[in-house]
Design an enzyme around this catalytic site. Structure first.
Site, PDB file in Angstrom:
ATOM      1  N   CYS A   1       0.779  -1.244   0.005  1.00 52.79           N
ATOM      2  CA  CYS A   1       0.005  -0.136  -0.042  1.00 52.79           C
ATOM      3  C   CYS A   1       0.708   1.309  -0.013  1.00 52.79           C
ATOM      4  CB  CYS A   1      -0.936   0.043   1.231  1.00 52.79           C
ATOM      5  SG  CYS A   1      -2.249  -1.401   1.112  1.00 52.79           S
TER       6      CYS A   1
ATOM      7  N   HIS B   1      -3.418   7.201   1.859  1.00 51.22           N
ATOM      8  CA  HIS B   1      -3.922   5.955   1.310  1.00 51.22           C
ATOM      9  C   HIS B   1      -5.289   5.471   2.163  1.00 51.22           C
ATOM     10  CE1 HIS B   1      -4.205   1.729   0.886  1.00 51.22           C
ATOM     11  NE2 HIS B   1      -3.976   1.354   2.203  1.00 51.22           N
TER      12      HIS B   1
ATOM     13  N   ASN C   1      -9.976  -0.262   0.231  1.00 49.99           N
ATOM     14  CA  ASN C   1      -8.768  -0.165   0.168  1.00 49.99           C
ATOM     15  C   ASN C   1      -8.316  -0.849  -1.211  1.00 49.99           C
ATOM     16  OD1 ASN C   1      -6.009  -0.778   0.444  1.00 49.99           O
ATOM     17  ND2 ASN C   1      -6.268  -1.395   2.726  1.00 49.99           N
TER      18      ASN C   1
END
Length: 340
Positions: A127, A267, A297
């Site tokens: 990520c 993020h 996500n």
């Protein structure tokens, strides 16, 4: 390592200016998976998912799609919006931890489909991957090795998360985002960035099987070792800390206050992680871009996907100050103050 959250050592902040983002592009698959779908499939309570994560729906790749397909479409849209022809691109950097296959890289597959005549390299920092790719692409630009660098973040998380895991499966979605980098003014680019890793926390978020340490076996597949494992509580606490601490680091390095920033694009892991950090820093929530309610996500895709949508909505203008931050498996992170 214990499930207690690690305290990650943070390298000193650095500066990388003189480059700009010429254009952006993004792509998400057509398949919309709502919380109601998750309730029917896993028995998850829809309201629980919203309360704990902020996610209402996410996108899943169609059966014929893989990570390179999503990245190709995002890159094509980026080039179109930038009014740049593919043969003019001389560097491609792609961040993903869900590449189509161990090799060849998704970067090479995208390079071929775009008909680029340039190097193509893939970065795996989960990520945080897009921030690593952004800094890598910028370094090529500023060294004079590249004039136009295509930087892509994309993941198909739905293929690596256990579909029977009620706690983890609803969190993730699939998508891709792209930016095109070029030389810019001396005050454009990353005024300060914090890029780091802490491998001591590697076992908190991992895909145990499928690499050289533990090749696929029937027994391992029966145990579900081919899927993502996450110590949710420890990762949550670490993520809040690293997001909060690195934003403070880069702002202090630039002698900026939180309110000096025009837009924060973190993020999109979990709305509770984002809100916990920005509340500590007293950042107005109106200055924080969120789209995880629609996509969940999307790992390496989340920051460039957010940039593309924020730009389309008119929330990013020339000269604006942005804070970008990615964090995840590794453990790894990248946070920067970016002048558009």
């Amino acid at each position: 390592m214990s499930s207690d959250r690690p305290v990650s050592y943070r390298p000193r902040c650095r500066r990388l200016t003189g480059f700009r983002i010429l254009g952006t592009g993004s792509y998400v698959p057509d398949a919309v998976v709502t919380n109601e779908h998750r309730r029917e499939r896993l028995g998850c309570d829809s309201e629980w998912i919203v309360k704990r994560t902020g996610i209402l729906e996410r996108r899943h790749a169609l059966p014929h799609q893989a990570t390179s397909d999503l990245c190709f479409e995002a890159a094509r849209r980026c080039l179109e919006s930038s009014e740049v022809k593919a043969p003019d691109v001389d560097m491609l950097v792609l961040a993903s931890f869900t590449s189509d296959m161990p090799f060849p890289s998704a970067a090479c597959l995208v390079q071929n489909r775009l008909k680029l005549q340039c190097p193509a390299v893939e970065i795996q920092a989960a990520c945080a991957g897009f921030m690593y790719a952004l800094i890598t692409g910028a370094a090529y630009i500023l060294s004079g090795v590249s004039k136009l660098a295509l930087v892509i973040g994309g993941d198909v998380n739905s293929r690596v998360v256990n579909p029977n895991d009620r706690k983890t499966y609803p969190l993730f979605g699939d998508g891709a985002g792209t930016v095109l980098l070029a030389r810019g003014l001396s005050e454009q680019g990353l005024l300060s960035y914090s890029l780091g890793s802490d491998g001591s926390g590697g076992d908190l978020l991992s895909q145990p099987m499928g690499g050289s340490r533990l090749p696929p076996t029937p027994e391992g597949i029966q145990q579900g070792l081919q899927y993502m494992y996450m110590d949710g509580r420890a990762v949550f606490r670490w993520a809040v800390d690293i997001l909060c601490d690195t934003i403070q680091d880069v702002l202090k390095d630039c002698k900026l206050r939180p309110n000096d920033v025009d837009l924060y694009v973190p993020h999109q892991a979990n709305i509770r992680i984002i809100n916990a950090a920005i509340d500590v820093l007293k950042i107005p929530r109106s200055k924080v871009y969120n789209n995880l309610q629609r996509y969940g996500n999307t790992s390496a895709a989340s920051i460039p996907l957010g940039l593309d949508e924020a730009r389309a909505e008119g929330r990013i203008k020339p000269g604006n100050l942005l804070v970008l931050s990615g964090f995840g498996a590794g453990l790894a992170w990248g946070t920067g103050v970016f002048r558009w």
